[in-house]
Every structure is written in structure tokens, then in C-alpha cells.
Design a protein around this motif. Structure first.
Motif, PDB file in Angstrom:
ATOM      1  N   TYR A 117       1.490   5.124   1.026  1.00 28.95           N
ATOM      2  CA  TYR A 117       1.168   5.650   2.290  1.00 28.95           C
ATOM      3  C   TYR A 117       1.217   7.163   2.161  1.00 28.95           C
ATOM      4  O   TYR A 117       1.991   7.734   1.320  1.00 28.95           O
ATOM      5  CB  TYR A 117       2.034   5.170   3.446  1.00 28.95           C
ATOM      6  N   GLY A 118       0.628   7.978   3.147  1.00 31.51           N
ATOM      7  CA  GLY A 118       0.672   9.280   3.154  1.00 31.51           C
ATOM      8  C   GLY A 118       1.698  10.006   3.962  1.00 31.51           C
ATOM      9  O   GLY A 118       2.136   9.556   4.919  1.00 31.51           O
ATOM     10  N   SER A 119       1.949  11.191   3.559  1.00 34.55           N
ATOM     11  CA  SER A 119       3.005  11.901   4.546  1.00 34.55           C
ATOM     12  C   SER A 119       2.577  13.384   4.469  1.00 34.55           C
ATOM     13  O   SER A 119       1.681  13.655   3.869  1.00 34.55           O
ATOM     14  CB  SER A 119       4.403  11.859   3.642  1.00 34.55           C
ATOM     15  N   ILE A 165       0.881  11.793  -0.783  1.00 30.64           N
ATOM     16  CA  ILE A 165       1.186  10.311  -0.919  1.00 30.64           C
ATOM     17  C   ILE A 165       2.201  10.057  -1.634  1.00 30.64           C
ATOM     18  O   ILE A 165       2.880  10.413  -2.545  1.00 30.64           O
ATOM     19  CB  ILE A 165      -0.245   9.809  -1.785  1.00 30.64           C
ATOM     20  N   LEU A 208      -3.484   1.088  -4.029  1.00 34.07           N
ATOM     21  CA  LEU A 208      -4.498   2.021  -2.826  1.00 34.07           C
ATOM     22  C   LEU A 208      -5.661   1.313  -2.259  1.00 34.07           C
ATOM     23  O   LEU A 208      -6.380   1.382  -1.077  1.00 34.07           O
ATOM     24  CB  LEU A 208      -4.852   3.333  -3.492  1.00 34.07           C
ATOM     25  N   LYS A 249       0.917  -1.230  -0.040  1.00 31.48           N
ATOM     26  CA  LYS A 249       0.077   0.039  -0.100  1.00 31.48           C
ATOM     27  C   LYS A 249       0.856   1.307  -0.015  1.00 31.48           C
ATOM     28  O   LYS A 249       1.940   1.372   0.663  1.00 31.48           O
ATOM     29  CB  LYS A 249      -0.855   0.059   1.429  1.00 31.48           C
TER      30      LYS A 249
END
Length: 275
Positions: free
Chosen positions: A91-93, A97, A114, A89
């Protein structure tokens, strides 16, 4: 008169499309992203190897020392992650993304990275799919990318239009196969690009021939190649022909597309990237 009507109709469609898009999605990338060049890979119909060409061009760019990325805009038929053996997956920061990377360091963003289960179908209507593609550009943190290849779905619908109007596309590569309707199919893709003022950089004919491993004679199993003839008719100066090889399909299925040498694309890649 017909051409004027077509232009008026296209202008009306463009305005309607712009009105349907939130202001922030119009060719505005993530403020932290840095993408120097964007090349779209398109086809007039499915099943001609567009995703394969996208992957191989990215692999060649990566081997040449360019920081490379692939934006998988084929939302309902994503295949890029599997070709590179990339699972998991995104991932966000704080910067957006973060795309996943292949074994060789190619940045990849795809809907398969996603969704909960990559084998589940994406059952969305056109505007939602187009919105997802826009967000792959605006909401993803594309850090220091020299060249991005965009794998588009076949045809001339919502997603190619979204890509052309949202991303700063420098040019497209058209992928086809040696079939009777190929000229009409190529024509649709070329005319759409022309209407959007996007240069056509090259034309690739996949499954062009089979080379006998014993005598090395080439056999055109799907009919005589017309790729050079069609390219000349539409003013496309760069072409390539890819053979039918079972080893290619095997390596793609195993997630090892970055191990394919693809020497048939060497001159084509050089002309596209240095032309």
C-alpha cells in the motif's frame, strides 16, 4: 583489439541506457529510505535455486539481528512472497509504497504484491520491466534496512543491468548447479559484474549432492562438483554447496522458508557479511 571493441560497445550501451532513463531514476533512492547494504543474487541460467539462496541469506541475516529486506527483481517469475507465505497488496503512504513483511519481519517488495491476481502472468516488454525494478528502489519506503538482498532474473539482460546501474550494489552472489556448462554460465555473470565494477562476493552450488539418510554417504547425482575449482579460476574466495533435500522444497511450497535452518550456509553467510 577485441577487448577494446567490447569496451567501446559496452560504453555505447551504457550511454544509451542512461539516456533512456528519466533523470530521477539514476541511483536516487526514496528520500525517506535508509538502506545500508545491498547484495544482488544472480545466476547465468534459470532453475538453479537463485530465489532460494536469496531467501535463505535473508533469513540468516534476520536471525542475526539485522533489519533485512528483499527486493524481488524477477518481475516475470516472482517467487519470494510465496516462499515466505506473504500475500496481499502493498500500500502507499506519504513516504512511498510500503513493503509487506514476512512472519519474521523481513521486508519484501515484489510485483506479486501489486498485481490484482498473483497468479496472472506479467506480459511486459524489457524496458517496462526494467522501469518497474527501478521504481522498487525509488518509490518504495525502505525504512531502516541493514541489508537488502536483490533477487534478480537469470541472465545478463535489462533487469540485471538496471539493478547494477540504479541501485548502490555492494556485491553479488552467483548461484549455479553442477552441470557441464556451469563454467561458461558462471563466466557470463562474473564478467558482467566485472564490467559494471561490482564485486563478486561468493559462489553457491545448489543441488550439489544428496546425503543418504541411513549411511550419510554423499552422492553427487548431477556430476562432480567443480564449484571450488571455478571459484579459484575467477578469484572468488567464498563458496558453498547445498544438498538436495525434499524437505526444503516442501517448506518453500508451504511458505515457510524462514523455518529452514540451512546450516550449510553458515560459514558462507559469515564470510559474506563479515568479509
Amino acid at each position: 583489439m577485441g577487448q577494446e571493441l567490447d569496451k567501446d560497445k559496452q560504453a555505447a550501451m551504457d550511454k544509451a541506457f542512461e539516456r533512456s532513463m528519466p533523470e530521477g531514476l539514476r541511483k536516487v533512492s526514496n528520500e525517506y529510505s535508509d538502506v545500508k547494504k545491498v547484495i544482488g543474487v544472480v545466476s547465468g541460467k534459470g532453475g538453479v535455486g537463485k530465489s532460494l539462496i536469496t531467501s535463505l541469506m535473508a533469513v540468516k541475516a534476520n536471525r542475526a539481528g539485522l533489519r533485512t529486506a528483499i527486493l524481488d527483481a524477477d518481475i516475470t517469475g516472482p517467487s519470494i512472497p510465496k516462499s515466505f507465505g506473504v500475500h496481499g497488496k502493498a500500500y502507499g503512504s506519504d513516504m512511498g509504497i510500503v513493503p509487506l513483511e514476512s512472519e519474521s519481519g523481513i521486508k519484501i517488495m515484489s510485483i506479486n504484491l501489486l498485481v490484482e491476481n498473483e497468479g496472472d502472468p506479467v506480459i511486459w516488454r524489457g524496458p517496462v520491466i526494467a522501469g518497474a525494478v527501478s521504481q522498487f528502489w525509488t518509490d518504495v519506503f525502505w525504512d531502516k534496512v541493514d541489508v537488502m538482498f536483490v533477487d534478480m532474473p537469470p541472465g545478463t539482460g535489462d533487469v540485471p543491468l538496471t539493478v547494477f546501474q540504479t541501485l548502490p550494489v555492494d556485491g553479488i552472489i552467483v548461484v549455479t548447479s553442477p552441470q557441464e556448462l556451469v563454467e561458461m554460465i558462471v563466466s557470463k555473470a562474473v564478467k558482467m559484474a566485472d564490467a559494471m565494477n561490482i564485486p563478486v562476493l561468493g559462489l553457491v552450488e545448489n543441488m550439489s549432492y544428496f546425503e543418504c539418510p541411513s549411511c550419510h554417504e554423499k552422492h553427487e547425482l548431477f556430476g562432480r562438483s567443480r564449484v571450488d575449482e571455478i571459484a579459484s579460476a575467477y578469484g572468488i574466495g567464498c563458496t558453498a554447496k547445498l544438498p538436495i533435500e525434499s524437505s526444503i522444497a516442501q517448506m518453500v511450497d508451504e511458505g515457510h522458508v524462514d523455518r529452514i535452518s540451512a546450516e550449510w550456509l553458515d560459514d558462507f553467510y559469515k564470510n559474506i557479511m563479515e568479509g
